[in-house]
Design an enzyme around this catalytic site. Structure first.
Site, mmCIF file in Angstrom:
data_model
loop_
_atom_site.group_PDB
_atom_site.id
_atom_site.type_symbol
_atom_site.label_atom_id
_atom_site.label_comp_id
_atom_site.label_asym_id
_atom_site.label_seq_id
_atom_site.Cartn_x
_atom_site.Cartn_y
_atom_site.Cartn_z
ATOM 1 N N GLY A 164 -37.345 114.840 -38.616
ATOM 2 C CA GLY A 164 -38.041 115.955 -38.731
ATOM 3 C C GLY A 164 -37.422 117.135 -38.789
ATOM 4 N N GLU A 273 -38.051 103.979 -44.868
ATOM 5 C CA GLU A 273 -39.272 104.747 -44.616
ATOM 6 C C GLU A 273 -39.683 105.473 -45.971
ATOM 7 O OE1 GLU A 273 -39.065 107.211 -41.075
ATOM 8 O OE2 GLU A 273 -38.617 105.823 -39.872
ATOM 9 N N ARG A 291 -31.165 101.132 -37.166
ATOM 10 C CA ARG A 291 -31.082 100.684 -35.680
ATOM 11 C C ARG A 291 -32.724 100.101 -35.711
ATOM 12 N NH1 ARG A 291 -35.429 104.312 -34.546
ATOM 13 N NH2 ARG A 291 -34.749 106.666 -35.566
#
Length: 450
Positions: A164, A273, A291
């Site tokens: 973010g 994502e 990860r």
């Protein structure tokens, strides 16, 4: 004898210890001075004090971690998530020390850690991407012309950004050049890399992601998750599978994520994502996390696959134990991240000793926690106490079961975010999948009872 060094703390350290013990692998956990009395330190077969409480002097001290792993006779290092988990330099140092790195190769971490390069890799693999610049924005490029082609509003993103951070929004042309310069300066100061790129902005987008596994030869997905309920770009509630996703979109993101892993020769667990635009019924690549994810338990609950076990099998034996044909999806799972924060005081951290702690029990209820009654929640690190995971036959039952489980939790000694979770799960927007990644910020009364 196999012995694993866990370079992390809290619930993920305890989680890794549990699976390693089931596999007959010994464990040593690296801790700071502040974590001597932690649940992870007592759960492992041994622990090594890396340094004082501040993370740069302990959990982020690469030389101390490697020295401790070697001193305790470990043959592998699991970084968990956060801290050094996506640090390619550290991954190389671990391998150079003769230790096994439980994760993808440093080259894959490098590639996916640079957001503009990751975007280009995704595009080549057939992963859908948002309209934007092809690679980093060169200083001499005609940014105004490129932006007109992309269209407003758009986003200026730091190539090395993540979590973010390194993102600035541009709503009209007059803001563009000054915003690019500010973003470059900020990116250089924060990430040590001043390159940025431009990308179309999707308003009211949902955040969906695909769990992948690869062992360098075989590559599979374990379905998708929705992580749209966020506060200040930090995930609050996650669920699997992603609800209200068109079949064509679900198939596209799953298959293209596997292809991206294949093109990278990926080894380990990873997450691809996406932003999903519910108005256009389109998904577009954001980034790949190299990860294990905080929200991995909801995928485990709907597939029955232990992702940490697969990580260790790939690292130690070179191959995972499951194929795509083995993966079957059952029911729906929801995860709440329970933090020691005060919702009535702008979610400020609430450190202290847990004088009472009772977790819920029952069919379909799972708690992944790094604390127990009597634990001290320190002010030095992430404030997560535990993750509540509830698995049920369908989404409605999962919501209902999660609300019951939240009511059954008893915590004294610190403030927690449990009231926020109750309110969010009770909102009609959540039931109707009408929320998005900026929902909490854009609805002023969101955290008030409906």
């Amino acid at each position: 004898m196999r012995k694993l060094f866990i370079a992390n703390r809290g619930e993920i350290a305890v989680r890794i210890i549990r699976t390693a013990r089931e596999m007959g692998i010994g464990t040593v956990v690296g801790i700071s001075e502040a974590d001597r009395g932690s649940l992870a330190a007592s759960a492992a077969d041994g622990f090594a004090v890396l340094g004082p409480a501040p993370a740069p002097a302990s959990y982020l001290n690469q030389e101390a971690v490697i020295a401790a792993a070697l001193e305790h006779g470990c043959d592998a290092v699991h970084p968990g998530y956060g801290f050094l988990s996506e640090n390619a330099t550290f991954a190389r140092k671990v391998a150079e020390a003769g230790l096994i790195w439980v994760g993808p190769a440093a080259e894959a971490i490098d590639m996916m850690g640079n957001k503009s390069l990751a975007r280009e890799s995704a595009r080549r693999a057939g992963v859908p991407v948002l309209k934007g610049t092809d690679g980093p924005l060169a200083p001499e490029a005609d940014a105004l012309a490129l932006a007109r082609e992309i269209g407003y509003p758009l986003v200026v993103k730091a190539s090395a950004g993540g979590g973010g951070r390194g993102i600035r929004f541009v709503h009209e042309e007059s803001e563009l050049l000054s915003t690019i310069e500010m973003a470059r300066g900020e990116a250089g100061a924060v990430f040590g890399d001043s390159t940025v790129y431009l990308e179309r902005f999707v308003d009211h987008a949902r955040h969906v992601e695909v769990q992948i596994l690869g062992d360098g030869v075989n590559f599979i997905h374990l379905g998708d998750r929705d992580c749209s309920m966020q506060r200040r770009s930090q995930k609050v509630i996650e669920e699997a599978p992603a609800p209200d996703l068109p079949d064509a979109v679900r198939r596209e993101i799953r298959e293209s994520s596997v292809e991206l892993a294949r093109q990278c020769g990926y080894r380990g667990a990873g997450t691809v994502e996406f932003l999903y635009d519910p108005d256009r019924h389109e998904a577009a690549f954001i980034e790949m996390n190299t990860r294990i994810q905080v929200e991995h338990p909801i995928t485990e609950q709907i597939t029955g696959v232990d992702l940490v076990r697969e990580q260790l099998l790939i690292a130690y034996e070179g191959a995972m134990s499951v194929s795509q044909e083995d993966v079957a999806f059952t029911g729906h799972a929801i995860e709440c991240r329970i933090n020691a924060e005060d919702p009535d005081n702008n979610f400020f951290p609430s450190p202290g000793r847990l004088t009472r702690l009772v977790w819920p029990e029952g069919e379909g209820v799972r708690i992944d926690s790094g604390v127990d009654e009597g634990s001290v929640v320190t002010p030095y690190y992430d404030s997560m106490l535990a993750k509540l995971i509830v698995h049920a036959p369908d989404r409605a039952a999962a919501i209902e079961g999660t609300l019951r489980a939240l009511e059954a939790i008893e915590v004294e000694g610190v403030k927690t975010t449990i009231p926020m979770h109750r309110m969010l799960l009770s909102r009609p927007e959540f039931a109707d999948v009408a929320h998005h990644s900026k929902f909490i910020e854009t609805v002023p009364d969101l955290l008030e009872a409906p």
